[in-house]
Design a protein around this motif. Structure first.
Motif, PDB file in Angstrom:
ATOM      1  N   VAL A   8      -1.450  -5.517   9.288  1.00 35.27           N
ATOM      2  CA  VAL A   8      -2.162  -4.563   8.512  1.00 35.27           C
ATOM      3  C   VAL A   8      -3.330  -4.363   9.391  1.00 35.27           C
ATOM      4  CG1 VAL A   8      -3.430  -3.707   6.631  1.00 35.27           C
ATOM      5  CG2 VAL A   8      -0.979  -4.936   6.249  1.00 35.27           C
ATOM      6  N   TYR A   9      -3.767  -3.233   9.683  1.00 38.88           N
ATOM      7  CA  TYR A   9      -5.048  -2.573  10.504  1.00 38.88           C
ATOM      8  C   TYR A   9      -5.983  -1.924   9.734  1.00 38.88           C
ATOM      9  CZ  TYR A   9      -1.794  -3.700  14.570  1.00 38.88           C
ATOM     10  OH  TYR A   9      -1.088  -4.273  15.312  1.00 38.88           O
ATOM     11  N   HIS A  10      -7.226  -2.164   9.928  1.00 36.86           N
ATOM     12  CA  HIS A  10      -8.179  -1.481   9.162  1.00 36.86           C
ATOM     13  C   HIS A  10      -8.454   0.137   9.602  1.00 36.86           C
ATOM     14  CE1 HIS A  10     -12.187  -0.720   7.482  1.00 36.86           C
ATOM     15  NE2 HIS A  10     -12.693  -0.412   8.869  1.00 36.86           N
ATOM     16  N   ASP A  11      -8.662   0.785   8.737  1.00 33.20           N
ATOM     17  CA  ASP A  11      -8.966   2.207   9.034  1.00 33.20           C
ATOM     18  C   ASP A  11     -10.411   2.661   8.126  1.00 33.20           C
ATOM     19  OD1 ASP A  11      -8.349   2.682   6.374  1.00 33.20           O
ATOM     20  OD2 ASP A  11      -6.507   3.827   6.953  1.00 33.20           O
ATOM     21  N   ASP A  12     -10.758   3.671   8.443  1.00 29.14           N
ATOM     22  CA  ASP A  12     -12.003   4.224   7.403  1.00 29.14           C
ATOM     23  C   ASP A  12     -11.595   5.054   6.449  1.00 29.14           C
ATOM     24  OD1 ASP A  12     -13.636   2.874   9.311  1.00 29.14           O
ATOM     25  OD2 ASP A  12     -13.682   4.393  10.838  1.00 29.14           O
ATOM     26  N   LEU A  13     -10.321   5.290   6.276  1.00 28.32           N
ATOM     27  CA  LEU A  13      -9.927   6.042   5.163  1.00 28.32           C
ATOM     28  C   LEU A  13      -9.580   5.439   3.660  1.00 28.32           C
ATOM     29  CD1 LEU A  13      -7.404   8.290   6.935  1.00 28.32           C
ATOM     30  CD2 LEU A  13      -9.751   8.764   6.427  1.00 28.32           C
ATOM     31  N   ASN A  14      -9.106   4.113   3.805  1.00 25.34           N
ATOM     32  CA  ASN A  14      -8.790   3.409   2.579  1.00 25.34           C
ATOM     33  C   ASN A  14      -9.898   2.558   2.133  1.00 25.34           C
ATOM     34  OD1 ASN A  14      -6.017   4.407   2.159  1.00 25.34           O
ATOM     35  ND2 ASN A  14      -5.630   3.587   4.158  1.00 25.34           N
ATOM     36  N   GLN A  15     -10.143   2.501   0.987  1.00 27.14           N
ATOM     37  CA  GLN A  15     -11.279   1.543   0.383  1.00 27.14           C
ATOM     38  C   GLN A  15     -10.747   0.196   0.073  1.00 27.14           C
ATOM     39  OE1 GLN A  15     -13.134   3.210  -2.993  1.00 27.14           O
ATOM     40  NE2 GLN A  15     -13.940   5.039  -2.038  1.00 27.14           N
ATOM     41  N   LEU A  16     -11.660  -0.663   0.325  1.00 25.93           N
ATOM     42  CA  LEU A  16     -11.285  -2.151   0.292  1.00 25.93           C
ATOM     43  C   LEU A  16     -10.329  -2.359  -1.216  1.00 25.93           C
ATOM     44  CD1 LEU A  16     -12.092  -4.859   1.556  1.00 25.93           C
ATOM     45  CD2 LEU A  16     -13.466  -4.950   0.047  1.00 25.93           C
ATOM     46  N   GLU A  17     -10.745  -1.788  -2.159  1.00 24.71           N
ATOM     47  CA  GLU A  17     -10.193  -1.948  -3.456  1.00 24.71           C
ATOM     48  C   GLU A  17      -8.589  -1.487  -3.327  1.00 24.71           C
ATOM     49  OE1 GLU A  17     -13.031  -0.623  -3.111  1.00 24.71           O
ATOM     50  OE2 GLU A  17     -14.278  -2.604  -3.808  1.00 24.71           O
ATOM     51  N   PHE A  18      -8.559  -0.320  -2.920  1.00 26.54           N
ATOM     52  CA  PHE A  18      -7.226   0.234  -2.681  1.00 26.54           C
ATOM     53  C   PHE A  18      -6.204  -0.742  -2.043  1.00 26.54           C
ATOM     54  CE2 PHE A  18      -4.222   3.172  -0.682  1.00 26.54           C
ATOM     55  CZ  PHE A  18      -3.590   3.551  -1.910  1.00 26.54           C
ATOM     56  N   LEU A  19      -6.765  -1.036  -0.953  1.00 22.94           N
ATOM     57  CA  LEU A  19      -5.978  -1.874   0.076  1.00 22.94           C
ATOM     58  C   LEU A  19      -5.709  -2.998  -0.584  1.00 22.94           C
ATOM     59  CD1 LEU A  19      -4.950  -2.323   2.803  1.00 22.94           C
ATOM     60  CD2 LEU A  19      -7.322  -3.211   3.548  1.00 22.94           C
ATOM     61  N   ALA A  20      -6.405  -3.805  -1.399  1.00 26.87           N
ATOM     62  CA  ALA A  20      -6.244  -5.016  -2.182  1.00 26.87           C
ATOM     63  C   ALA A  20      -5.302  -4.590  -3.067  1.00 26.87           C
ATOM     64  CB  ALA A  20      -7.655  -5.676  -2.637  1.00 26.87           C
ATOM     65  N   GLU A  21      -5.331  -3.595  -3.725  1.00 28.80           N
ATOM     66  CA  GLU A  21      -4.231  -3.485  -4.847  1.00 28.80           C
ATOM     67  C   GLU A  21      -2.996  -3.121  -4.307  1.00 28.80           C
ATOM     68  OE1 GLU A  21      -3.209   0.463  -7.821  1.00 28.80           O
ATOM     69  OE2 GLU A  21      -5.456   0.051  -7.542  1.00 28.80           O
ATOM     70  N   VAL A  22      -2.801  -2.390  -3.057  1.00 29.35           N
ATOM     71  CA  VAL A  22      -1.404  -2.195  -2.377  1.00 29.35           C
ATOM     72  C   VAL A  22      -0.725  -3.401  -2.066  1.00 29.35           C
ATOM     73  CG1 VAL A  22      -0.534  -0.929  -0.409  1.00 29.35           C
ATOM     74  CG2 VAL A  22      -2.118   0.387  -1.943  1.00 29.35           C
ATOM     75  N   ILE A  23      -1.837  -4.300  -1.053  1.00 28.43           N
ATOM     76  CA  ILE A  23      -1.314  -5.429  -0.719  1.00 28.43           C
ATOM     77  C   ILE A  23      -0.720  -6.353  -1.766  1.00 28.43           C
ATOM     78  CG2 ILE A  23      -2.126  -7.659   0.216  1.00 28.43           C
ATOM     79  CD1 ILE A  23      -4.073  -5.990   2.182  1.00 28.43           C
ATOM     80  N   GLY A  24      -1.292  -6.356  -3.076  1.00 30.18           N
ATOM     81  CA  GLY A  24      -1.155  -7.230  -4.250  1.00 30.18           C
ATOM     82  C   GLY A  24       0.496  -6.831  -4.723  1.00 30.18           C
ATOM     83  N   THR A  25       0.386  -5.291  -4.760  1.00 30.70           N
ATOM     84  CA  THR A  25       1.596  -4.943  -5.448  1.00 30.70           C
ATOM     85  C   THR A  25       2.822  -5.040  -4.324  1.00 30.70           C
ATOM     86  OG1 THR A  25       0.371  -3.132  -6.606  1.00 30.70           O
ATOM     87  CG2 THR A  25       2.685  -2.492  -6.186  1.00 30.70           C
ATOM     88  N   ILE A  26       2.633  -4.967  -3.228  1.00 31.18           N
ATOM     89  CA  ILE A  26       3.933  -5.023  -2.149  1.00 31.18           C
ATOM     90  C   ILE A  26       4.222  -6.583  -1.995  1.00 31.18           C
ATOM     91  CG2 ILE A  26       4.742  -4.680   0.236  1.00 31.18           C
ATOM     92  CD1 ILE A  26       2.789  -2.080   0.257  1.00 31.18           C
ATOM     93  N   PHE A  27       3.275  -7.385  -1.890  1.00 33.10           N
ATOM     94  CA  PHE A  27       3.542  -8.692  -1.356  1.00 33.10           C
ATOM     95  C   PHE A  27       3.733  -9.753  -2.741  1.00 33.10           C
ATOM     96  CE2 PHE A  27       2.034  -6.373   2.364  1.00 33.10           C
ATOM     97  CZ  PHE A  27       3.066  -6.812   3.138  1.00 33.10           C
ATOM     98  N   GLY A  28       3.214  -9.075  -3.871  1.00 31.44           N
ATOM     99  CA  GLY A  28       3.168  -9.874  -5.077  1.00 31.44           C
ATOM    100  C   GLY A  28       1.939 -11.058  -5.153  1.00 31.44           C
ATOM    101  N   TYR A  29       1.118 -10.906  -4.364  1.00 31.11           N
ATOM    102  CA  TYR A  29      -0.055 -11.550  -4.264  1.00 31.11           C
ATOM    103  C   TYR A  29      -0.882 -11.560  -5.579  1.00 31.11           C
ATOM    104  CZ  TYR A  29       0.686 -12.148   0.659  1.00 31.11           C
ATOM    105  OH  TYR A  29       1.234 -12.281   1.746  1.00 31.11           O
ATOM    106  N   GLU A  30      -1.540 -12.618  -6.039  1.00 27.42           N
ATOM    107  CA  GLU A  30      -2.533 -12.407  -7.097  1.00 27.42           C
ATOM    108  C   GLU A  30      -3.869 -11.729  -6.766  1.00 27.42           C
ATOM    109  OE1 GLU A  30      -2.478 -13.986 -10.021  1.00 27.42           O
ATOM    110  OE2 GLU A  30      -0.455 -14.678  -9.664  1.00 27.42           O
ATOM    111  N   LYS A  31      -4.644 -11.101  -7.552  1.00 29.35           N
ATOM    112  CA  LYS A  31      -5.680 -10.151  -7.191  1.00 29.35           C
ATOM    113  C   LYS A  31      -6.724 -10.754  -6.225  1.00 29.35           C
ATOM    114  CE  LYS A  31      -9.174  -7.163  -9.407  1.00 29.35           C
ATOM    115  NZ  LYS A  31      -9.491  -6.626 -10.608  1.00 29.35           N
TER     116      LYS A  31
END
Length: 79
Positions: A8-31
């Protein structure tokens, strides 16, 4: 072990919290784990989020597509 990895690459469009939420949902990671991954992406510019064995190519592609649908820049690498 041959297989696949999602970076996954950093961009200036997605906020940290949103990225964490998406990662958690897709990969089943704890918050906390998802937030840690998002911080690494933000600080390093990229992060290998998960490896998949060759037998799980379709699952890896599905995860990559889900990231893309959510506007998260990522790449599937053959390892």
């Amino acid at each position: 072990m041959a297989g696949y990895a999602i970076v996954v690459y950093h961009d200036d469009l997605n906020q940290l919290e949103f990225l964490a939420e998406v990662i958690g949902t897709i990969f089943g990671y704890e918050k906390s784990q998802a937030l840690n991954c998002a911080h690494i992406v933000h600080n390093r510019g990229e992060y290998l989020i998960r490896r998949f064995p060759a037998s799980q190519k379709i699952k890896a592609e599905t995860c990559l597509n889900a990231l893309s649908v959510n506007g998260i820049p990522a790449e599937l690498l053959r390892t």
